[in-house]
Motif scaffolding. Structure first.
Motif, PDB file in Angstrom:
ATOM      1  N   ALA A 210       2.964 -27.060 -24.433  1.00 44.94           N
ATOM      2  CA  ALA A 210       2.843 -26.411 -23.026  1.00 44.94           C
ATOM      3  C   ALA A 210       1.276 -26.758 -22.625  1.00 44.94           C
ATOM      4  O   ALA A 210      -0.024 -27.149 -23.782  1.00 44.94           O
ATOM      5  N   GLY A 211       0.993 -25.672 -21.194  1.00 45.34           N
ATOM      6  CA  GLY A 211      -0.273 -25.641 -20.740  1.00 45.34           C
ATOM      7  C   GLY A 211       0.193 -25.605 -19.385  1.00 45.34           C
ATOM      8  O   GLY A 211       1.168 -24.792 -19.172  1.00 45.34           O
ATOM      9  N   GLY A 212      -1.037 -25.583 -18.610  1.00 45.56           N
ATOM     10  CA  GLY A 212      -1.206 -25.406 -17.648  1.00 45.56           C
ATOM     11  C   GLY A 212      -2.739 -26.011 -17.063  1.00 45.56           C
ATOM     12  O   GLY A 212      -3.869 -25.905 -17.348  1.00 45.56           O
ATOM     13  N   ALA A 213      -2.639 -25.773 -15.758  1.00 46.54           N
ATOM     14  CA  ALA A 213      -4.096 -26.240 -15.579  1.00 46.54           C
ATOM     15  C   ALA A 213      -4.454 -25.812 -13.771  1.00 46.54           C
ATOM     16  O   ALA A 213      -3.072 -24.673 -13.634  1.00 46.54           O
ATOM     17  N   GLY A 214      -5.545 -25.212 -13.397  1.00 47.61           N
ATOM     18  CA  GLY A 214      -5.752 -24.396 -12.541  1.00 47.61           C
ATOM     19  C   GLY A 214      -7.359 -23.816 -12.452  1.00 47.61           C
ATOM     20  O   GLY A 214      -8.246 -24.116 -13.176  1.00 47.61           O
ATOM     21  N   TYR A 218      -4.379 -20.502 -15.687  1.00 41.20           N
ATOM     22  CA  TYR A 218      -3.156 -21.049 -14.682  1.00 41.20           C
ATOM     23  C   TYR A 218      -1.551 -20.097 -15.010  1.00 41.20           C
ATOM     24  O   TYR A 218      -2.335 -18.913 -14.738  1.00 41.20           O
ATOM     25  N   ASP A 219      -1.191 -20.105 -13.981  1.00 48.78           N
ATOM     26  CA  ASP A 219       0.254 -19.136 -13.922  1.00 48.78           C
ATOM     27  C   ASP A 219       1.346 -18.319 -15.184  1.00 48.78           C
ATOM     28  O   ASP A 219       1.374 -17.559 -15.309  1.00 48.78           O
ATOM     29  N   VAL A 340      -6.661 -13.483 -20.862  1.00 44.80           N
ATOM     30  CA  VAL A 340      -7.570 -12.082 -20.003  1.00 44.80           C
ATOM     31  C   VAL A 340      -7.199 -12.847 -18.508  1.00 44.80           C
ATOM     32  O   VAL A 340      -6.586 -14.039 -18.352  1.00 44.80           O
ATOM     33  N   ASP A 341      -6.647 -12.389 -17.858  1.00 47.56           N
ATOM     34  CA  ASP A 341      -6.442 -12.091 -16.205  1.00 47.56           C
ATOM     35  C   ASP A 341      -8.007 -12.298 -15.480  1.00 47.56           C
ATOM     36  O   ASP A 341      -9.198 -12.118 -15.989  1.00 47.56           O
ATOM     37  N   ILE A 342      -8.008 -14.275 -15.285  1.00 50.21           N
ATOM     38  CA  ILE A 342      -9.227 -14.154 -13.897  1.00 50.21           C
ATOM     39  C   ILE A 342      -9.140 -13.485 -12.838  1.00 50.21           C
ATOM     40  O   ILE A 342      -7.955 -13.663 -12.196  1.00 50.21           O
ATOM     41  N   PRO A 343      -9.616 -12.806 -12.488  1.00 50.97           N
ATOM     42  CA  PRO A 343      -9.552 -12.099 -10.642  1.00 50.97           C
ATOM     43  C   PRO A 343      -9.584 -12.589  -9.749  1.00 50.97           C
ATOM     44  O   PRO A 343      -9.778 -13.657  -9.652  1.00 50.97           O
ATOM     45  N   GLY A 344      -8.734 -12.084  -8.854  1.00 43.53           N
ATOM     46  CA  GLY A 344      -8.485 -13.380  -8.074  1.00 43.53           C
ATOM     47  C   GLY A 344      -7.294 -14.618  -8.380  1.00 43.53           C
ATOM     48  O   GLY A 344      -7.014 -15.476  -7.287  1.00 43.53           O
ATOM     49  N   GLY A 345      -7.025 -15.231  -9.315  1.00 50.29           N
ATOM     50  CA  GLY A 345      -6.949 -16.518 -10.498  1.00 50.29           C
ATOM     51  C   GLY A 345      -5.409 -16.017 -11.155  1.00 50.29           C
ATOM     52  O   GLY A 345      -4.968 -14.861 -10.551  1.00 50.29           O
TER      53      GLY A 345
END
Lengths: 377, 377
Positions: A210-214, A218-219, A340-345
């Motif tokens: 699995a994975g993600g990118a942004g 990632y969501d 961790v949550d990235i602020p605004g992301g």
């Protein structure tokens, strides 16, 4: 003909029968791939086919009895199991039901136990399970109370060595991500080629990726890949559960296309701190909840567990959550997986694998980079 | 956000609700990956983790309701499903049990049906299933009588197209086996590199690979690879179930290192004849047993089925055996998988994939070579 010497299975059986004696169980009935393999060494990808049920009966004394489809007889005969009973599955109307009931009656047990609690599945048709119960009445099949899961949670040194080898294979694949990913690479190509790297580095197969990118994380961490091309500044996460001789690793690595956003770079450092805090907390005698809290103090992630047990399955056993008070013991293998949550992301997640030893948690996955590795931008 | 347009799911739901009406079911309860995905399009490899149960409820009218772990909420929200209820799994003590029971009571059903017959598994802890039953009493959960399996057995054109694409990917990988296998190649390297070829040719992942090698056939078709090097004269078989957008192919190809033993070459021709006879028999209205008999007349294989249904799972639905009287219908996808015993040796197995159409069985896997392809000796 399995990866372990016979003594490994004798030990597992002896531990099981001792625990069964304490619990007052006369037999265990097992239906799942991992449980059957744990006591037999029977390793095949044929479980991918849902068409046939497989059964293993562990008596209070003596060796396990396999009650299995004929197609598996030759391979099971190469394990340490002597008593192998087969039927020509699939047999409409009686797919092993009578044969299993006969075996249970012959063993003459009063209290049969089966894994039917947390994280278990009944890998046979429920209707057939009810028919087996009817055929063996007044004998009953009761819950094992987590007995098998607890046995499996404490790994032997041989098992830990296989998990460590799996971790090393994934580590060599992660080291090569720069070969397959950079600005413009569709995420779906990254996924496909990362699996190829895992195979090239020695994986037997790759059951999980699995994975993600942004740009700001990632969501989520469970979605399949989309064809979206990587963009400059994207953070890319790949999380793999590859298999080496039947044992999993399960950890991830993050990368950045070019230079990371400062918030992402800071988030990555917080994840490394949280992992270190988790490792320090993960000593024999500590609880899963305490390890969770040590990480949560640093990363304040949203709801969800921050790690779990690992071994013959991608995830197994304890969960690092506030409500799990399982006590860590030497031989347990766990992942630490803070987020961790990235602020605004979106989110950023880091994961490593550890074995609990007398002196603390020893990392099985290779040391993570101190800064996000950069991919061609 | 799934590979199908919404109309595909509307059709599936309409067929299900029509069948439910006939059977007198007020709701369906689904727990397995393929069943949940069939009605939602929810595609993730996260099912590899056994830690969390997932539920989908199909009411007698209206859209399905998803009752799932919070970690899947974002991805489920990208499907056509509107009503998504989540809990922060794993939650020790109540892992979705209360939430599912509330959902079922709210729908107010009297007769809830669940797949619990042939080829099904209960993908939730049995103890939790019993607790759900207690919570919704006097409502009951009964067997669906194969309703969901029958719906899934008849594929749409869009589903058939995905299976055909998967077959094509495997075909291109099979065409390249000469690059990775020859005299002296360890069988385990062949397995690893064949999976790599499947990925290079476009597979999303490779859930299944089996095979075997020997001078007069192989011992079985489900064993993992050993490091034994291929020898001159060996026949090599590779059988793959790779996945393209959630749909499987499942077929094999045989090769020979140098020149085949005459008995092997003759066996391969008999398998081709048996496959052709099976294809001719596999017309709408014929039964699975009749297709079996057409092949068995030619290949006289030992006990075991000579093919099966195929789709979202490696194997699903009917079995080509003497006792399965399922009637073939247009839209069914099946494999034909005859086997022959080689005198003094092992077995030889051939497999191809077909869709049943109005005019007969159309082959989805590429045409098999007329003679065993030769590998470098």
């Amino acid at each position: 003909m399995t990866v372990f010497p016979e003594a490994e299975f004798e030990n597992r059986l002896a531990r099981a029968q001792a625990a069964m004696g304490k619990a007052g169980f006369d037999a265990l009935l097992l239906t799942s791939e991992a449980d059957v393999r744990y006591f037999t060494g029977y390793l095949t990808r044929f479980w991918e086919s849902p068409s046939r049920p497989w059964f293993l009966v562990i008596p209070a004394s003596g060796k396990p009895v396999a009650v299995i489809p004929a197609i598996g007889g030759a391979l099971m005969a190469k394990t340490w199991i002597d008593d192998i009973r087969t039927w020509p599955a699939p047999t409409p109307g009686d797919d092993g039901v009578t044969l299993l009931a006969e075996c249970l009656r012959e063993i003459g047990t009063e209290r049969i136990a089966m894994p039917m609690g947390y994280e278990t599945q009944l890998r046979m048709p429920l209707q057939d399970f009810h028919r087996v119960q009817d055929l063996i009445a007044p004998m009953r099949i009761d819950a094992d109370g987590g007995l098998v899961a607890l046995l499996r949670a404490i790994k032997s040194q041989a098992e830990v060595a296989l998990i460590e080898t799996a971790c090393g294979i994934a580590g060599r694949a992660f080291d090569r991500v720069g070969e397959i990913a950079g600005r413009g690479t569709p995420l779906s190509d990254v996924f496909r080629n990362f699996q190829r790297l895992c195979l090239e580095e020695g994986a037997d197969w790759v059951p999980y990726l699995a994975g993600g990118a942004g740009s700001l994380g990632y969501d989520d961490v469970i979605s399949p890949a989309t064809p979206r091309p990587l963009q400059s500044g994207d953070v890319l996460m790949l999380d793999t559960g590859l298999v080496h001789q039947g044992y999993f690793c399960d950890y991830d690595r993050n990368f950045v296309v070019g230079r990371p956003d400062p918030a992402v770079a800071a988030g990555y450092q917080r994840l490394r701190e949280a992992t270190q805090a988790g490792q320090e907390a993960a000593r024999p005698g500590a609880t899963a909840a305490e390890v969770y809290q040590a990480m949560q103090n640093i990363c304040q992630a949203g709801p969800g567990r921050l790690g779990h047990g690992l071994g013959m399955q991608l995830t197994e056993g304890l969960s690092l959550i506030a409500e799990d008070h399982t006590v860590l013991e030497p031989g347990m293998v766990i992942t630490l997986e803070p987020g961790v949550d990235i602020p605004g992301g979106g989110i950023l997640v880091h994961e490593d694998d550890f074995v609990i030893e007398e002196n603390g948690a020893r990392q099985l996955s290779p040391t993570a980079p101190s800064n996000l590795p950069e991919l061609p931008a």
